[in-house]
Design a protein around this motif. Structure first.
Motif, short mmCIF file in Angstrom:
data_model
loop_
_atom_site.label_atom_id
_atom_site.label_comp_id
_atom_site.label_asym_id
_atom_site.label_seq_id
_atom_site.Cartn_x
_atom_site.Cartn_y
_atom_site.Cartn_z
N HIS A 4 -12.01 -4.06 14.72
CA HIS A 4 -10.73 -3.36 14.55
C HIS A 4 -9.64 -4.06 15.34
O HIS A 4 -9.76 -4.22 16.56
CB HIS A 4 -10.88 -1.91 15.00
N LEU A 6 -5.48 -4.20 16.18
CA LEU A 6 -4.21 -3.50 16.14
C LEU A 6 -3.07 -4.51 16.24
O LEU A 6 -2.99 -5.26 17.21
CB LEU A 6 -4.12 -2.49 17.28
N GLU A 16 3.37 -7.52 8.69
CA GLU A 16 2.54 -7.68 7.49
C GLU A 16 2.24 -9.16 7.24
O GLU A 16 1.13 -9.52 6.82
CB GLU A 16 3.24 -7.06 6.28
N ARG A 32 -10.72 -5.32 10.33
CA ARG A 32 -10.00 -4.15 9.82
C ARG A 32 -8.74 -4.00 10.66
O ARG A 32 -8.81 -3.81 11.88
CB ARG A 32 -10.86 -2.89 9.91
N PHE A 33 -7.58 -4.11 10.01
CA PHE A 33 -6.31 -4.09 10.73
C PHE A 33 -5.67 -2.71 10.68
O PHE A 33 -5.65 -2.06 9.63
CB PHE A 33 -5.34 -5.10 10.13
N GLU A 34 -5.18 -2.27 11.84
CA GLU A 34 -4.26 -1.15 11.92
C GLU A 34 -2.92 -1.73 12.36
O GLU A 34 -2.89 -2.69 13.15
CB GLU A 34 -4.72 -0.10 12.91
N THR A 35 -1.82 -1.19 11.86
CA THR A 35 -0.51 -1.71 12.23
C THR A 35 0.36 -0.57 12.75
O THR A 35 0.14 0.61 12.44
CB THR A 35 0.18 -2.38 11.04
N ALA A 36 1.33 -0.94 13.56
CA ALA A 36 2.26 0.04 14.11
C ALA A 36 3.57 -0.65 14.41
O ALA A 36 3.62 -1.86 14.65
CB ALA A 36 1.68 0.66 15.39
N SER A 41 3.37 5.04 18.16
CA SER A 41 2.44 4.97 17.03
C SER A 41 1.28 4.03 17.34
O SER A 41 0.15 4.25 16.89
CB SER A 41 3.17 4.52 15.76
N GLU A 45 -3.13 4.69 17.76
CA GLU A 45 -4.14 3.92 17.02
C GLU A 45 -5.23 3.36 17.93
O GLU A 45 -6.27 2.90 17.45
CB GLU A 45 -3.48 2.76 16.27
N THR A 47 -8.41 3.03 20.05
CA THR A 47 -9.71 3.70 20.18
C THR A 47 -10.66 2.76 20.91
O THR A 47 -10.36 1.59 21.14
CB THR A 47 -10.31 4.05 18.80
N THR A 50 -11.32 -0.55 19.19
CA THR A 50 -10.29 -1.59 19.08
C THR A 50 -10.77 -2.86 19.78
O THR A 50 -11.05 -2.86 20.98
CB THR A 50 -8.97 -1.13 19.71
#
Length: 305
Positions: A4, A6, A16, A32-36, A41, A45, A47, A50
């Motif tokens: 994961h 971020l 992006e 697996r990407f999370e973005t903010a 925010s 994200e 955890t 991460t």
């Protein structure tokens, strides 16, 4: 194994683009990407899963350093990379020295390439850090690869070993496992263990067993053992609450994996139990080395003809 990541940048197009380039450069990794786009925010994200934080310095409600400070608490094993347009000479990094993997300038010619290299290294380091590795890991893996462990005759013989172990301990699951570089694979299984598939080494009990000085490890209850605090749910789902494992040791003193029995209830194992399983593990290793020698002799005879 899913990693994961971020990625934080107030410029939506920029973040992006960064994610797209990293996915392309590290296509072999399961990312697996999370973005903010803001500090708030991004903090939401974070955890324990991460693996890495990639952040701009200037955020609308704080700085990338604020985020890295939060990451130190939420996911202390995560790598943190400052990927920014901000001039590094204007940033005081003293407070967070040691927390940042590296500074990467966005406007650098090799910025994205360097970012990909750093992320790849961060992921590899984190994978290694999630489980202990023997000091002789290189030699151990070389020994493991020297054996032909796909022989049907050998596997049938090892199956009988797990049958004996399960019968003696009156359990529904027993197996002979090998510990590869990043995975645990099952050579021979009894009972419900026959449905098990290769698992990540970080989720395995056996990766700890191969470090035991007396070559046997007992766990009366995985939920009470701090080593398996983050793994206990996975182990309980497999029907593993109590565990006894004895190492398979080569003639050169290298451990390739253990013979294990599992109980879905907590239980104690006696010194006699440990000695019995250790003897069975020795027999299993003798069988592996015997098959290896027979294969070698057969190969020599074939060449002579």
């Amino acid at each position: 194994m899913v990693h994961h990541i971020l990625c934080v940048d107030p410029d939506e197009d920029a973040r992006e683009e960064t994610v797209d380039k990293l996915r392309s450069e590290l296509a072999a990794q399961d990312l697996r990407f999370e973005t903010a786009g803001s500090l708030a925010s991004a903090e939401a994200e974070l955890t324990t899963d991460t693996a890495a934080v990639i952040t701009e310095y200037e955020l609308p409600d704080g700085t990338g350093f604020d985020l890295i400070g939060a990451a130190q608490t939420a996911c202390p094993d995560a790598g943190c990379i400052l990927y920014t347009d901000t001039d590094p000479d204007t940033i005081d990094t003293t407070a967070l020295r040691g927390s940042i993997t590296e500074y990467v300038g966005k406007d650098s010619i090799f910025g994205t390439e360097r970012l990909s290299q750093l992320l790849g290294t961060t992921i590899e380091t984190r994978v290694q850090a999630t489980y202990p590795v023997p000091q002789n890991e290189t030699e151990r893996l070389a020994a493991l690869r020297s054996y032909d462990l796909d022989s049907p005759d050998l596997l049938a013989s090892l199956d009988r070993i797990t049958d004996l172990a399960a019968d003696h301990f009156d359990v529904d699951r027993a197996s002979i496992n090998i510990i590869n570089e990043h995975s645990q694979d099952f050579l021979a299984c009894y009972g419900d263990a026959q449905d098990w598939e290769s698992m990540d080494r970080e989720d395995s009990i056996c990766t700890f067993t191969i470090l035991e000085d007396d070559d046997v490890m007992t766990v009366e209850d995985v939920t009470e053992d701090p080593r398996f605090e983050t793994r206990s749910e996975t182990l309980l789902d497999m029907g593993i609450r109590a565990y006894l494992g004895a190492n398979l040791i080569t003639s050169n003193g290298l451990v390739i994996g253990p013979l294990c029995v599992y109980d879905d209830d907590s239980r104690e194992f006696s010194a006699a139990d440990e000695a019995y399983l250790r003897d069975l593990a020795d027999v299993a290793m003798d069988l592996i080395e015997l098959h290896s020698r027979l294969d070698s002799v057969a190969g020599d005879m074939g060449e002579a003809q």
